[in-house]
Each structure stands twice: as C-alpha cells, then as structure tokens.
Motif scaffolding. Structure first.
Motif, PDB file in Angstrom:
ATOM      1  N   THR A  91      13.297 -19.618 -20.240  1.00 51.20           N
ATOM      2  CA  THR A  91      12.597 -19.415 -21.508  1.00 51.20           C
ATOM      3  C   THR A  91      13.477 -18.733 -22.544  1.00 51.20           C
ATOM      4  O   THR A  91      13.649 -19.235 -23.661  1.00 51.20           O
ATOM      5  CB  THR A  91      11.320 -18.578 -21.296  1.00 51.20           C
ATOM      6  N   CYS A  92      14.064 -17.584 -22.189  1.00 51.28           N
ATOM      7  CA  CYS A  92      14.866 -16.833 -23.157  1.00 51.28           C
ATOM      8  C   CYS A  92      16.363 -16.877 -22.869  1.00 51.28           C
ATOM      9  O   CYS A  92      17.168 -16.437 -23.687  1.00 51.28           O
ATOM     10  CB  CYS A  92      14.396 -15.377 -23.234  1.00 51.28           C
ATOM     11  N   CYS A 152      11.376 -11.349 -21.116  1.00 50.86           N
ATOM     12  CA  CYS A 152      10.214 -12.030 -21.691  1.00 50.86           C
ATOM     13  C   CYS A 152       9.044 -12.152 -20.727  1.00 50.86           C
ATOM     14  O   CYS A 152       7.952 -12.560 -21.128  1.00 50.86           O
ATOM     15  CB  CYS A 152      10.606 -13.418 -22.200  1.00 50.86           C
ATOM     16  N   SER A 155       8.623 -14.248 -18.252  1.00 52.81           N
ATOM     17  CA  SER A 155       8.348 -15.597 -17.752  1.00 52.81           C
ATOM     18  C   SER A 155       8.688 -15.701 -16.265  1.00 52.81           C
ATOM     19  O   SER A 155       9.556 -14.993 -15.759  1.00 52.81           O
ATOM     20  CB  SER A 155       9.166 -16.630 -18.535  1.00 52.81           C
TER      21      SER A 155
END
Length: 213
Positions: free
Chosen positions: A14-15, A33, A35
């Motif tokens: 995700t990041c 984050c 996730s």
C-alpha cells in the motif's frame, strides 16, 4: 544476489515501506499505514491462472462477435474489432487503424502470452534473466488499461448517436466479452506476485549465474 525474503524484509504493497519480518508471525501489519502484508500473495499462481484461462476463453468471442451495431434506414451493420481495423485502413485512416489494432488486438494477446510465460517460468523455478521477467511484468501491469480504447469508442458513440428510427449505435455482444477480458487481465496482473520471480535466486549457485547477466 540479495533479496528481501533472504534478509527478512517485507515491503508494504500500500505505502511501499520496507520493514523487518522479525519476529516471524502468521500475519503482518504495516507499521506506517496499518495495511495487511504478506511475504507472498496468498494463492497467487492459482488465482492468476484462473483469471488467465478465463481470459483465453472469452477473447475468442470478443474478437469474433460484433463490438458495435450501427442501425440506419439502410439496414444494420455489425462490426468486429478486426473489421473496424480493416474499415479504417481502407478508408485512408491508417494511423487510427494501427492504434486500434495495437490497443484492441496486439496488447490483449501480448498481455495473456506474457502472463502465461511468467506463470510457467515461476512454476518451473526458472533462473532465466529475472530482471527481464520483472521488467516484462511491470510493462504488462502498466499498459493493461489502454486496451479499453475500443470500449470507450463504442460507449461514447452509443451515448451520442441516437436519432430515433433514422440512426442508432449500440454496443454489441463482443464488446461485453472484450471488456471482461480487459478487466480479467488487469486483475490477473494484480494477483500475480512478481517477487516469486526472485525466490529461486536465493541459492548461491543461482546467484552466480544471475550476476553474470
């Protein structure tokens, strides 16, 4: 060659933050984050094969059935993707014909063949040029959405050209199959885990072979 898994490092999808997998756990959460993270995407090969096979099945009617039906006072004309390419070429629009052929025929088939090649190479634990295969995967993932040009054209014409009984344009059954193929190949590229390409290079003998490339 060093890989993330050999150094106990995992990257967040995700990041993008790279972080340690120690201590070893069943499930990981990104420290930045939050996730969920996986050392490898669960059932990546199986899910990708299922999507690729479904795409192979649907790409046949997508190219043989009409993607657009034009109705007028003179009758109804149905056009396939390749028929549209030939029409543009014969009418003097060679550049548009090449663009349509590339986006609607060449790219979808190239994506399917490339994903098939990547899947087979991973299952065979091939050490052949992992950098080249990784670049091939990134290219497949990037260009996938441009295959939708034919559907965009049919959708816009269907919305804009409606003159009652005089003339009408509607999307054909081939357009549904073609759009489904494009969506399935996009999902297939997303479900494939490119890190599987590098798993086989962890052994010392394979590292020596790859370092010579």
């Amino acid at each position: 060659m060093l890989t993330g898994i050999s150094q106990n490092i995992i990257g967040c999808e995700t990041c993008g933050l790279a972080q340690s997998t120690l201590p070893i756990q069943l499930h990981y959460k990104c420290t930045r984050c939050g996730s969920s993270m996986h050392i490898r995407k669960p059932n990546s090969i199986e899910r990708t094969w299922a999507l690729v096979i479904a795409s192979y099945v649907l790409i046949i009617p997508a190219n043989l059935m009409p993607v657009m039906a034009t109705g007028s006072l003179f009758g109804t004309e149905k056009d396939t993707i390749f028929g549209g390419v030939l029409f543009l070429w014969d009418s003097g629009s060679q550049i548009l014909a090449i663009i349509l052929f590339t986006a609607s025929i060449l790219i979808p088939f190239s994506k399917l063949f490339s994903l098939t090649f990547l899947l087979i190479s991973v299952q065979q634990r091939s050490t052949w040029k992992p950098r080249v295969r990784a670049k091939l995967y990134r290219m497949v993932e990037t260009i996938g959405r441009w295959s939708m040009i034919d559907i965009y054209v049919a959708t816009m014409l269907t919305a804009l050209v409606q003159f009652g009984n005089l003339m009408s344009i509607r999307a054909g059954t081939g357009a549904i199959a073609f759009a489904t193929v494009v969506v399935l190949t996009i999902f297939a590229a997303k479900s494939f885990d490119p890190r599987l390409i590098w798993d086989v290079v962890d052994s010392p003998e394979n590292n020596k072979e790859i370092s010579k490339e």
